[in-house]
Enzyme design. Structure first.
Site, PDB file in Angstrom:
ATOM      1  N   GLN A   1       8.016  52.561 140.087  1.00  0.00           N
ATOM      2  CA  GLN A   1       9.244  52.937 140.808  1.00  0.00           C
ATOM      3  C   GLN A   1       9.154  54.399 141.246  1.00  0.00           C
ATOM      4  O   GLN A   1       9.578  54.767 142.344  1.00  0.00           O
ATOM      5  CB  GLN A   1      10.496  52.741 139.942  1.00  0.00           C
TER       6      GLN A   1
ATOM      7  N   TYR B   1       8.678  45.095 133.645  1.00  0.00           N
ATOM      8  CA  TYR B   1       8.474  44.049 134.664  1.00  0.00           C
ATOM      9  C   TYR B   1       9.154  44.361 136.001  1.00  0.00           C
ATOM     10  O   TYR B   1       9.926  45.285 136.108  1.00  0.00           O
ATOM     11  CB  TYR B   1       8.811  42.661 134.132  1.00  0.00           C
ATOM     12  N   GLU B   2       8.763  43.578 136.984  1.00  0.00           N
ATOM     13  CA  GLU B   2       9.159  43.801 138.388  1.00  0.00           C
ATOM     14  C   GLU B   2       8.951  45.256 138.798  1.00  0.00           C
ATOM     15  O   GLU B   2       9.808  45.891 139.405  1.00  0.00           O
ATOM     16  CB  GLU B   2      10.595  43.330 138.639  1.00  0.00           C
ATOM     17  N   GLY B   3       7.780  45.779 138.437  1.00  0.00           N
ATOM     18  CA  GLY B   3       7.433  47.166 138.771  1.00  0.00           C
ATOM     19  C   GLY B   3       7.839  48.082 137.639  1.00  0.00           C
ATOM     20  O   GLY B   3       9.013  48.274 137.374  1.00  0.00           O
TER      21      GLY B   3
END
Lengths: 322, 248, 379
Positions: free
Chosen positions: C369, C362-364
């Site tokens: 990344q 999650y969150e990328g």
């Protein structure tokens, strides 16, 4: 010069620790070649007072005043200071319990006397007056030298034992000649645990931890305790979960005990708990986890299921007692 | 009422204890905390101020120690104490500490002075009582409950085998133990922020005769290994406790 | 260069540790099993100021720096990542986004109660068809003159049920692609918003995750954040900071597992000695320690850059990717060191291993990344 012992009674009967303190004091007074004076404050019958002589008191000083029926540290200290002066005591002994902790520091200041608390052995007199005590919550020992003329010690319970040494002591009544009219503390309520052994006084303690699984499983602990004449105790999580009352919590932030025998049932042995029991003479650990740190502290251990081991142990104690 | 809370700075209770040449505590790498009993009594003082602000005018913390104790003082400020005092001194025996405190307190006026029942380092358990005697005021020790009802101080103290409830006239020294607060207060972000602007005063210590000295320290000898008893044969335990340990 | 923490930073770290060990640890296994959060924990978290710890005090926040935030996130994540993800969303996404890009009226109305922790926020970006790819938003916010009309579905929304304030990313001008995206503040109780069921997840099971459906939801025009079409920039900038939160969460999961494994290795005996004395175990722990040290340094570097107002987008991507990946490695090894005990719930490490997996997603994701990091190499 003399050795003065502060004794304590519970409803007119001396506590065992007072006799232990007399035994300890007697040993010391022999070394110092001086007499042992026992002080009793409260309403105690003469026959009970005489018991102090059984353990070696040469003189027994009795202060029986209704104004002193309630423990006020400041007033009691004034009485103690007067008695000390009157008998020329150079060494004053207390038990390291609630009363001793409250009184001995005050007396230390009144008499400018060096104080060593929670003492565990007789002093070493070969090079001054050196006393040994536990520090860092039993994780280390310190040797402390007391340099003052008058010295005060508070003795950790069960660290010396009882030694009979009967004397013919005279009971002297002591008149304090003090004004008690200005009492700053007033007693509003007393709540004494009745019919139950006092935890800090107990010789044997049976204690339960989270491994007991729930308050409904405390029956065998209580039964074992009553068979052994023991008090019951518990670990912090147990008190926090309200499985047992907080008065039973043993550990660094709870009660610190020094019984002859501590039986830990289902207690893993967190360092904070060990801080409260490491003064025990013998520790028995019963736990299902063979790796539980309590076994490092224990003298005897049983790895097993408490729901089976405890009933077996109860049966074995019953057979032993029979 | 003005409350003063005495706090000691001690090694974290999980610290592995070591000594330098058996002469002094080895403080290398040690994390310092507020003495747990002092922290509990401090928590209670602050709870009182928060819940009964009409009764408590201020809570001040005081420490006798070196500059490195200031982190603990600031934590006390973050928890909610109003200001802090450090008496600059490196004495560690109870008598000198109590004397330093009394010299300072004699010049100020506090209604109740809070102390913890014992320090987790040298376990003297005597600063509170000594301080009260130096100040010639009452002390109540082993206090497990502190309240102010209708402007009157009510405390409960543990006795060996029960407890007593007392009303006490101020000024007096309250020596607190387990029960006075449930557990130490955790400082909030707001508390930590406001602590930045609270006053921490440093005063110089005064000379004091030492009645005792620490000669040396040592560590407990390794304990004999635990003797394991078969769960199927608990009778053996009874036998050992009776014949070997002689405790039953 | 100064590697020392300030007295205040250490105090915050200790406060978070005390909170985690005293309050969160007790029933964390049960909460994970039953997939429920405790309201009293969230209340306590709010009272301690952990939900708005970095917000400026003038908006009722704690005014602490990002380094302190990393330290607090690590400590809480060692014990309960379901709580720390709530904390991360509130601090790094919702509060930070509002503080930096909302107008004074919006800050007064929405940021203050959030910073005080009285209200909880949620960040609604992910969609069924658009996970980490923020450019292809299908949720629409149609400009109806007096208001915006929302239609669409958001997925994997942390705090969806608990939150009262939503920050929603939606497409206003589909033909303008990502330049037509806007960010909005939406009250959760606006008519037309419905929630899907609590997601039955592998890890962070207690965390409050739902899909959120918008069906003709009217949002006042004053609730748009920034200029028309600012939404994509808003999302990207906010996510830059959010990555520090998740990176420090992953770090905490790793160090929590490591501490447990180290303790276990010094207590558990095999072949007559503590297993730490077997080189195979000691070297595993050594490798874990190095990875955690690296991870912590990356987190703190990104936090430090942010606190110095220097560019930190790449640094936070590096921290997020590395911390998440080593969290997976370290927790897996922690389970291995525990052997059979590691595979049962009592010893916590299997839970930490399940939690670690989410930090790579999650969150990328770790892959996203790497896109961010590799692109930065060409600049």
């Amino acid at each position: 010069m003399s050795v003065l012992v502060y004794t304590e009674n519970w409803d007119g009967k001396f506590k065992k620790l007072s006799f232990e303190l007399i035994s300890y004091g007697k040993e010391l007074s022999k070394k110092l070649n001086t007499e042992l004076v026992a002080l009793s404050i409260g309403n105690v019958a003469e026959s009970e007072l005489q018991k102090l002589a059984l353990y070696g008191a040469d003189r027994i000083i009795n202060v029986n005043k209704s104004e002193l029926s309630f423990f006020d540290a400041q007033l009691y200290n004034s009485v103690l200071a007067k008695v000390t002066e009157s008998v020329g005591a150079k060494l004053i002994l207390f038990a390291h319990n609630n009363t001793g902790k409250a009184l001995s520091p005050r007396l230390s200041v009144s008499l400018k006397a060096g104080l060593a608390t929670a003492v565990i052995a007789q002093p070493d007199l070969t090079n001054g007056f050196i006393i040994r005590k536990k520090v860092f919550t039993s994780k280390a020992f310190a040797n402390i030298k007391i340099n003052s003329d008058i010295k005060i010690l508070s003795l950790l319970q069960n660290s010396f034992g009882l030694l009979e040494d009967p004397k013919n002591a005279v009971i002297e009544s002591f008149d304090t000649d003090m004004d008690f009219s200005d009492q700053k503390c007033k007693l509003m309520d007393v709540n004494k645990v009745s019919g139950k052994l006092i935890l800090t006084d107990a010789d044997i303690v049976v204690s339960g931890g989270r491994g007991m699984k729930g308050p409904e499983n405390w029956g065998p602990i209580e039964e074992l305790a009553s068979l052994l004449g023991a008090a019951t105790a518990c670990s912090r999580p147990v008190a926090d979960e309200h499985w047992r009352p907080h008065e039973e919590h043993v550990g660094q932030t709870g009660k610190v005990l020094s019984p002859s025998l501590y039986i830990a049932c289902g207690i893993s042995g967190a360092i904070q708990h060990l801080g409260g029991i490491s003064n025990s003479k013998y520790i028995v650990a019963i736990n299902k986890d063979p790796e539980a740190p309590i076994f490092e502290a224990a003298d005897y251990g049983i790895v097993g299921d408490l729901s089976k081991v405890l009933p077996d142990l109860i049966t074995a104690v019953k057979e032993f007692k029979a | 009422m003005k409350i003063l809370v005495c706090i000691n700075n001690v090694p974290d209770t999980t610290t592995k204890i070591k000594f330098v040449d058996n002469k002094a505590f080895d403080s290398a790498g040690v994390q310092w905390i507020i003495n747990p009993w002092d922290e509990l009594t401090l928590t209670r003082a602050i709870e009182m101020k928060e819940t009964q602000p009409a009764d408590i005018e201020s809570v001040t913390v005081i420490n006798v120690g070196r500059a490195d104790a200031e982190a603990s003082i600031r934590k006390a400020l973050a928890i909610g104490a109003d200001n802090g005092i450090r008496i600059n001194s490196d004495t560690s025996d109870s008598y000198s500490v109590a004397f330093q405190l009394s010299e300072y307190i004699a010049k100020e006026k506090y209604d109740i002075i809070f102390c913890g029942i014992e320090s987790s380092d040298y376990n003297g358990g005597s600063v509170g009582g000594m301080l009260a005697e130096f100040l010639a005021i009452p002390s109540v020790s082993s206090v497990s409950m502190f309240e102010i009802k209708d402007g009157k101080v009510v405390v409960k103290r543990e006795i060996d085998g029960g407890n007593e409830t007392l009303s006490v006239q101020t000024p007096f020294v309250l020596i607190g133990q387990k029960g006075i607060a449930i557990e130490p207060k955790i400082p909030s972000m707001r508390g930590i922020m406001t602590a930045r602007t609270k006053q921490l005063t440093v005063v110089e210590g005064v000379a004091c005769n030492q009645l005792i000295e620490f000669v040396d320290f040592d560590l407990p000898k390794a304990k004999a290994a635990c003797r394991k008893i078969d769960a199927e044969n608990v009778k053996e335990l009874i036998d050992l406790l009776h014949n070997e340990a002689k405790v039953i | 260069m100064d590697f020392n923490f300030t007295e205040e930073q250490l105090m915050i770290q200790q406060a978070a540790k005390d909170f985690a060990e005293r309050e969160l640890l007790v029933d964390v296994i049960e909460r994970d099993d039953n997939a429920v959060q405790s309201a009293s924990h969230i209340k306590k978290l709010a009272e301690l100021g952990f939900l708005g710890m970095m917000t400026d005090p003038k908006y009722d926040g704690g005014g602490m720096d990002t380094v302190s935030y990393v330290l607090a996130m690590e400590e809480i994540s060692k014990v309960d990542a379901s709580i720390s993800v709530l904390m991360s969303v509130c601090n790094s996404l919702v509060n930070w986004g509002l503080e930096n890009f909302a107008n004074e009226f919006q800050k007064e109305k929405y940021l203050k109660p959030l910073a005080r922790g009285e209200k909880i926020g949620a960040f609604l970006l992910s969609e069924p068809e658009a996970g980490s790819d923020a450019t292809s938003q299908r949720t629409t916010a149609e400009d109806k003159g007096d208001y915006y009309l929302f239609n669409g579905t958001k997925n994997w929304i942390t705090n969806a049920h608990l939150a009262s304030t939503y920050l929603v990313i939606a497409q206003t001008y589909p033909d303008k692609k990502h330049k037509g995206i806007n960010a909005f503040i939406v009250d959760k109780d606006t008519p037309g918003i419905t929630l899907g069921p609590h997601e039955n997840k592998m890890g962070m099971r207690a965390s409050d995750t739902h899909s959120v459906m918008f069906n003709d939801v009217k949002v006042p025009k004053e609730n748009r954040i920034g200029e028309d079409g600012f939404g994509f920039t808003f999302a990207m900038k906010t996510l830059d900071g959010g990555r520090i939160g998740i990176a420090s969460q992953a770090l905490g999961i790793a160090s929590g597992a490591f501490e447990r494994a180290l303790k276990y290795s010094r207590e558990r005996k095999a072949f007559g000695t503590e297993i730490f004395n077997h080189q195979s175990v000691a070297f595993k722990l050594s490798d874990m320690a190095v990875k955690i040290e690296n991870a912590r340094n990356l987190c703190l570097k990104a936090a430090w850059l942010k606190d110095q107002h220097l560019p930190y987008g790449t640094a936070s991507a590096m921290a997020k990717q590395y911390c998440a990946d080593i969290a997976m490695e370290v927790t897996t090894e922690a389970v291995q060191i525990h052997g059979g005990y590691g595979y049962v719930k009592e010893y916590h490490v299997e839970r930490l291993m399940r939690e670690a997996k989410l930090t790579q997603i999650y969150e990328g994701t770790s892959e996203v990344q790497k896109i961010i990091i590799s692109r930065s190499l060409l600049k």
